[in-house]
Design an enzyme around this catalytic site. Structure first.
Site, PDB file in Angstrom:
ATOM      1  N   GLU A   1      -0.050   8.884   4.165  1.00 13.25           N
ATOM      2  CA  GLU A   1      -1.288   9.661   4.230  1.00 13.25           C
ATOM      3  C   GLU A   1      -1.121  10.860   5.161  1.00 13.25           C
ATOM      4  OE1 GLU A   1      -4.172   8.842   7.595  1.00 13.25           O
ATOM      5  OE2 GLU A   1      -4.889   7.528   5.999  1.00 13.25           O
TER       6      GLU A   1
ATOM      7  N   ASP B   1      -3.033   6.586  -2.113  1.00  8.85           N
ATOM      8  CA  ASP B   1      -3.532   7.905  -1.708  1.00  8.85           C
ATOM      9  C   ASP B   1      -2.429   8.719  -1.052  1.00  8.85           C
ATOM     10  OD1 ASP B   1      -3.551   6.315   0.650  1.00  8.85           O
ATOM     11  OD2 ASP B   1      -5.083   7.596   1.548  1.00  8.85           O
TER      12      ASP B   1
END
Length: 333
Positions: free
Chosen positions: A53, A110
């Site tokens: 991330e 993500d």
């Protein structure tokens, strides 16, 4: 007269230079505080570990601020330390203090999306075909290992392992990075990305829990399509879910799906907005939003006068990241 003209030009040049320096301060400060010399982003609120991330966030920032040198370092470190050769994705966490810094071999969807998105943006901005090809490969790996059809919906699981429980799946709606998915659809022409966007947006409309009608950090979806709080986590709209309105706004600043967040936050004075709420009990955080959390609130409520890309010196990695990302989302409109 000529002397006055030259003085005016000098003042104008000085003002422009100061403006450019101020514009770069946020990113320069971010790098100074959180990025090592070899391109690792340190989570200062979590024992200086690193995540995909954080690498993805910083790579996106480097593209926006036209900092190719930093982008090179960030991507090189990510490849060298987090690449999983078995599936084309990335190990989600790096702990420099551990004997095996990547002992958990799972990915975070993500983080993979953010890295692929940054590579796509960088390849297009700086015309580097290799980065575009690497983005394409990561996109294909994401589809192969993280995207499933379940309960009649096309979904992105939070990771390749551990979230598909057969009778239900566990979702993290803050991993629905809609603006990235849109760019992937544009790049690849795969209808799957459009389907992922449509079903993700529809799911957010249904993820309205309790009196606040807000989504949660973690949600369970049953095979019949029904939704419930995931039992392994508190039923909170909190530090994960704060990114839902960020990505929604980045995708569509006029989206009606922003309304629940707007209604909730408008119920509090700006500096007295609780940092999280348990949507089932209505218990609120005993402390208020600050830093990057406030930046997402301001973006969502279109309080643009509060937005800037210069996080306070006391803000940690995550708060500073949110503030800069809210700025990028605001400037992308």
């Amino acid at each position: 007269m000529m002397a006055m003209f030259r003085t005016g030009l000098l003042l104008l040049a000085l003002m422009l230079g100061m403006a450019q320096a101020a514009a770069a301060d946020g990113w320069s400060s971010f790098k100074l505080r959180f990025m090592t010399s070899d391109g690792r982003i340190q989570d200062t609120g979590n024992q200086n570990v690193s995540h995909t991330e954080g690498q993805g966030y910083a790579m996106l920032m480097a593209v926006y601020y036209d900092d190719r040198s930093s982008f090179d370092k960030l991507w090189r470190w990510t490849q060298n330390n987090l690449s999983n050769p078995k599936n084309g994705l990335f190990y989600w966490k790096y702990n420099p203090a551990a004997r095996d810094p990547v002992s958990d071999k799972n990915n975070a969807a993500d983080g993979d999306v953010l890295i692929a998105w940054a590579l796509l943006q960088a390849g297009e901005k700086w015309q580097v075909a290799g980065w575009l090809q690497q983005s394409d490969r990561i996109q294909r790996a994401i589809v192969a290992h993280n995207v499933i059809v379940f309960g009649g919906r096309t979904l992105m699981l939070p990771g390749a392992e551990g979230f598909n429980k057969t009778s239900y799946v566990v979702l993290n709606p803050s991993y629905f990075v809609f603006p990235a998915w849109r760019d992937f659809a544009r790049r690849s022409h795969l209808k799957l990305w459009d389907k992922l966007i449509k079903d993700g947006l529809d799911l957010l409309t249904e993820m309205r829990f309790g009196d606040t009608a807000l989504p949660l950090d973690w949600v369970a979806m049953n095979v019949d399509g029904s939704l419930a709080p995931a039992t392994a986590w508190p039923a909170r709209f909190s530090y994960d879910a704060i990114r839902i309105p960020l990505y929604l706004h980045w995708y569509d600043a006029a989206s009606l799906r922003l309304v629940p967040f707007q209604r909730f936050w408008m119920g509090f004075p700006r500096l007295q907005t609780p940092a999280w709420i348990d949507v089932l009990t209505n218990e609120k955080a005993p402390y208020n939003m600050a830093g990057g959390l406030l930046a997402v609130r301001d973006l969502t409520l279109d309080d643009a006068g509060y937005l800037n890309d210069s996080p306070g010196a006391s803000e940690d990695y995550y708060s500073s990241s949110l503030q800069l990302l809210a700025w990028l989302a605001f400037k992308s409109r």
